[in-house]
Scaffold this motif. Structure first.
Motif, PDB file in Angstrom:
ATOM      1  N   VAL A   1       0.840  -1.201   0.000  1.00 52.80           N
ATOM      2  CA  VAL A   1       0.000   0.000   0.000  1.00 52.80           C
ATOM      3  C   VAL A   1       0.874   1.249   0.000  1.00 52.80           C
ATOM      4  CG1 VAL A   1      -1.684   1.335   1.320  1.00 52.80           C
ATOM      5  CG2 VAL A   1      -1.960  -1.137   1.086  1.00 52.80           C
ATOM      6  N   ALA A   2       1.954   1.243   0.795  1.00 53.66           N
ATOM      7  CA  ALA A   2       2.849   2.405   0.845  1.00 53.66           C
ATOM      8  C   ALA A   2       3.505   2.653  -0.509  1.00 53.66           C
ATOM      9  CB  ALA A   2       3.914   2.199   1.926  1.00 53.66           C
ATOM     10  N   LEU A   3       3.994   1.594  -1.152  1.00 49.45           N
ATOM     11  CA  LEU A   3       4.614   1.746  -2.470  1.00 49.45           C
ATOM     12  C   LEU A   3       3.590   2.194  -3.508  1.00 49.45           C
ATOM     13  CD1 LEU A   3       6.930  -1.417  -2.522  1.00 49.45           C
ATOM     14  CD2 LEU A   3       7.617   0.973  -2.240  1.00 49.45           C
ATOM     15  N   LEU A   4       2.387   1.622  -3.431  1.00 46.72           N
ATOM     16  CA  LEU A   4       1.319   2.005  -4.350  1.00 46.72           C
ATOM     17  C   LEU A   4       0.984   3.482  -4.201  1.00 46.72           C
ATOM     18  CD1 LEU A   4      -0.880   1.104  -6.388  1.00 46.72           C
ATOM     19  CD2 LEU A   4      -2.318   0.543  -4.424  1.00 46.72           C
TER      20      LEU A   4
ATOM     21  N   SER B   1     -16.260   0.989   2.130  1.00 47.61           N
ATOM     22  CA  SER B   1     -15.368   0.032   2.773  1.00 47.61           C
ATOM     23  C   SER B   1     -16.127  -1.219   3.202  1.00 47.61           C
ATOM     24  CB  SER B   1     -14.687   0.683   3.988  1.00 47.61           C
ATOM     25  OG  SER B   1     -13.840  -0.225   4.643  1.00 47.61           O
ATOM     26  N   ARG B   2     -17.344  -1.036   3.718  1.00 46.55           N
ATOM     27  CA  ARG B   2     -18.137  -2.186   4.155  1.00 46.55           C
ATOM     28  C   ARG B   2     -18.651  -2.993   2.967  1.00 46.55           C
ATOM     29  NH1 ARG B   2     -20.273   1.986   7.749  1.00 46.55           N
ATOM     30  NH2 ARG B   2     -19.321   1.731   9.790  1.00 46.55           N
ATOM     31  N   ARG B   3     -18.992  -2.306   1.859  1.00 44.87           N
ATOM     32  CA  ARG B   3     -19.572  -3.002   0.705  1.00 44.87           C
ATOM     33  C   ARG B   3     -18.500  -3.633  -0.189  1.00 44.87           C
ATOM     34  NH1 ARG B   3     -22.778  -1.508   3.735  1.00 44.87           N
ATOM     35  NH2 ARG B   3     -25.001  -1.030   3.428  1.00 44.87           N
ATOM     36  N   LEU B   4     -17.411  -2.931  -0.425  1.00 45.63           N
ATOM     37  CA  LEU B   4     -16.381  -3.413  -1.347  1.00 45.63           C
ATOM     38  C   LEU B   4     -15.190  -4.045  -0.647  1.00 45.63           C
ATOM     39  CD1 LEU B   4     -16.229  -0.420  -3.882  1.00 45.63           C
ATOM     40  CD2 LEU B   4     -17.531  -2.548  -4.080  1.00 45.63           C
ATOM     41  N   GLY B   5     -14.940  -3.650   0.607  1.00 46.30           N
ATOM     42  CA  GLY B   5     -13.733  -4.089   1.292  1.00 46.30           C
ATOM     43  C   GLY B   5     -12.623  -3.062   1.112  1.00 46.30           C
ATOM     44  N   ALA B   6     -11.723  -2.995   2.070  1.00 45.30           N
ATOM     45  CA  ALA B   6     -10.652  -1.996   2.039  1.00 45.30           C
ATOM     46  C   ALA B   6      -9.719  -2.200   0.844  1.00 45.30           C
ATOM     47  CB  ALA B   6      -9.855  -2.054   3.347  1.00 45.30           C
ATOM     48  N   GLY B   7      -9.378  -3.462   0.549  1.00 41.12           N
ATOM     49  CA  GLY B   7      -8.444  -3.735  -0.550  1.00 41.12           C
ATOM     50  C   GLY B   7      -8.976  -3.267  -1.894  1.00 41.12           C
ATOM     51  N   ARG B   8     -10.222  -3.582  -2.194  1.00 35.62           N
ATOM     52  CA  ARG B   8     -10.814  -3.175  -3.469  1.00 35.62           C
ATOM     53  C   ARG B   8     -10.942  -1.648  -3.539  1.00 35.62           C
ATOM     54  NH1 ARG B   8     -15.622  -7.592  -2.908  1.00 35.62           N
ATOM     55  NH2 ARG B   8     -14.482  -9.444  -3.649  1.00 35.62           N
ATOM     56  N   THR B   9     -11.273  -1.015  -2.399  1.00 34.66           N
ATOM     57  CA  THR B   9     -11.425   0.437  -2.391  1.00 34.66           C
ATOM     58  C   THR B   9     -10.097   1.124  -2.675  1.00 34.66           C
ATOM     59  OG1 THR B   9     -13.220   0.241  -0.774  1.00 34.66           O
ATOM     60  CG2 THR B   9     -12.207   2.409  -1.034  1.00 34.66           C
ATOM     61  N   VAL B  10      -9.023   0.654  -2.026  1.00 31.72           N
ATOM     62  CA  VAL B  10      -7.704   1.262  -2.224  1.00 31.72           C
ATOM     63  C   VAL B  10      -7.211   1.049  -3.648  1.00 31.72           C
ATOM     64  CG1 VAL B  10      -5.274   1.149  -1.544  1.00 31.72           C
ATOM     65  CG2 VAL B  10      -7.058   1.128   0.207  1.00 31.72           C
ATOM     66  N   LEU B  11      -7.276  -0.181  -4.132  1.00 30.58           N
ATOM     67  CA  LEU B  11      -6.795  -0.463  -5.479  1.00 30.58           C
ATOM     68  C   LEU B  11      -7.679   0.194  -6.533  1.00 30.58           C
ATOM     69  CD1 LEU B  11      -4.615  -2.032  -7.055  1.00 30.58           C
ATOM     70  CD2 LEU B  11      -6.275  -3.890  -7.265  1.00 30.58           C
TER      71      LEU B  11
ATOM     72  N   VAL C   1      -9.422   7.803   3.768  1.00 34.40           N
ATOM     73  CA  VAL C   1      -9.979   7.336   5.035  1.00 34.40           C
ATOM     74  C   VAL C   1      -9.745   5.840   5.209  1.00 34.40           C
ATOM     75  CG1 VAL C   1     -12.136   6.989   6.304  1.00 34.40           C
ATOM     76  CG2 VAL C   1     -11.707   9.157   5.145  1.00 34.40           C
ATOM     77  N   VAL C   2      -9.945   5.084   4.150  1.00 34.35           N
ATOM     78  CA  VAL C   2      -9.788   3.630   4.231  1.00 34.35           C
ATOM     79  C   VAL C   2      -8.340   3.254   4.538  1.00 34.35           C
ATOM     80  CG1 VAL C   2      -9.922   1.484   2.906  1.00 34.35           C
ATOM     81  CG2 VAL C   2     -11.769   3.144   2.759  1.00 34.35           C
TER      82      VAL C   2
END
Length: 411
Positions: free
Chosen positions: A221-224, A276-286, A324-325
């Motif tokens: 996440v940091a590199l991204l 975040s609740r519907r998609l998940g943190a990973g999908r939201t960030v990416l 936020v996520v």
């Protein structure tokens, strides 16, 4: 708002943050106006921003160690009191006519230093004030009120106060920080177990960097985010030249475009818990990286100011959602005793990319042209997103949370 139900202790921090951010917004307008009243030299005035932003690069890592060593409530109180006291002295200097650019440079650097300490500390305090299921709501509320205060409430208020009396905005600014100090003082003590250790400062700093690098998900996440920050800095270093050259935009239209972006940021911050609740943190960030790529590609093609404003609003919405996520994800995964050091390491890695991106953007804009630079940035953002699909996703976040639960019982 769900965050309001997080409890009275969090509400004190929320109100303190709102008061401080209104002060920051006032200073965002009043300080450059004050500098312009002292000197009309563009380099002299622009250097004020350099002194204000330099502390984030210099002190982010050592402050991360300090946050884990000392009582975090005390650090917040010191940071806010320092800002209030310095701004009170600045108001006095303006009222008495003892104002020089050297004084403004020094104050900007110290104020930037205190802001760096306060921002890093506040992020580590939130998890101790709210239940884990409310982290996204709490961070979303803090982000939304921060942007509202910084972009909508504070700046026009700062302009009006400066027009009435040049020293007045700094006096009001000082009072806003003293008010936030009183609210923070009412919070419970925030001492960590790491405060009892006696290892060297350098060891603390390197421990934070090592912890971040050893964590597969947070390292990714940091590199991204470093790569996307580089691209974002390259694009928006040129955006003012691009936007003001469009027919019907000009300086007023440029301000409205920035307002559209800020409005999107507020909306994204408020909607982030839902996504975040519907998609998940990973999908939201990416997913935010792919949206960023589409925004840049759009910037390379649009001509109508209204479409440009829509793209800026989408960009702000995207930044609010993912910002936020990402904060909540670190709060979930990093042990309490490491939050200061790991947060400092994360912010250092990401912030180092901004000046490099601005420099590359300037070079690319001069050699390729503005629209071509935006297009290349969009293509690179999509490529970066594709490269991290296997590293930042729904399963990687679930796996990381399970590991955190097994190792530390955080979740």
């Amino acid at each position: 708002m769900r965050a309001w139900r997080a409890g009275p202790t969090f509400r004190r921090l929320w109100l303190a943050s709102t008061s401080a951010n209104i002060g920051d917004g006032i200073g965002k307008t009043a300080l450059p106006l004050l500098a312009a009243s002292v000197s009309r030299d563009p380099i002299v005035v622009a250097s004020l921003s350099v002194f204000a932003s330099l502390p984030r690069l210099v002190f982010t890592l050592p402050f991360g160690a300090l946050i884990d060593r000392l009582d975090r409530r005390t650090l917040l109180v010191v940071a806010h009191m320092a800002r209030g006291g310095l701004l009170g002295l600045l108001a006095l200097a303006v009222f008495t006519g003892h104002l020089y650019m050297a004084l403004l440079y020094g104050l900007s650097f110290v104020l930037g230093t205190a802001e760096t300490l306060a921002d890093g500390t506040a992020e580590t305090v939130v998890p101790s004030l709210v239940e884990k299921e409310h982290l996204e709501d709490a961070n979303g509320a803090l982000y939304a009120t921060s942007v509202t205060s910084n972009e909508f409430v504070g700046p026009p208020l700062g302009g009006l106060l400066f027009a009435a009396l040049p020293g007045l905005p700094f006096l009001v600014n000082a009072l806003s920080f003293l008010g936030s100090t009183a609210l923070i003082w009412a919070l419970p003590s925030q001492t960590t177990r790491h405060a009892l250790t006696h290892q060297s400062w350098w060891r603390d700093v390197t421990d934070g960097l090592k912890w971040l690098w050893s964590h597969t998900l947070l390292r990714s996440v940091a590199l991204l985010m470093a790569l996307t920050t580089l691209l974002d800095a390259a694009v928006f270093a040129l955006f003012v030249l691009f936007a003001t050259a469009l027919p019907g935009v000009g300086s007023v239209g440029y301000g409205l475009l920035l307002t559209a972006g800020a409005a999107g940021h507020i909306l994204g911050s408020l909607l982030s818990p839902y996504f975040s609740r519907r998609l998940g943190a990973g999908r939201t960030v990416l997913g935010s990286v792919f949206v960023l790529g589409l925004v840049y590609l759009g910037l390379g093609r649009v001509h109508a100011p209204l479409l440009l404003g829509a793209l800026l609003m989408l960009d702000g919405l995207n930044l609010g959602l993912s910002g936020v996520v990402k904060v909540a994800l670190r709060q979930h995964l990093v042990p309490p005793d490491f939050r200061g050091r790991v947060g400092g390491a994360y912010r250092f890695v990401v912030s180092c990319a901004a000046p490099l991106g601005a420099l590359l953007g300037g070079v690319a804009g001069q050699t390729l042209g503005l629209r071509e630079t935006f297009t290349v940035a969009g293509e690179l953002a999509l490529l970066v997103g594709a490269l991290f699909v296997g590293r930042v996703n729904y399963r990687s976040v679930i796996r990381a949370r399970q590991q955190a639960h097994e190792q530390t019982g955080l979740l």
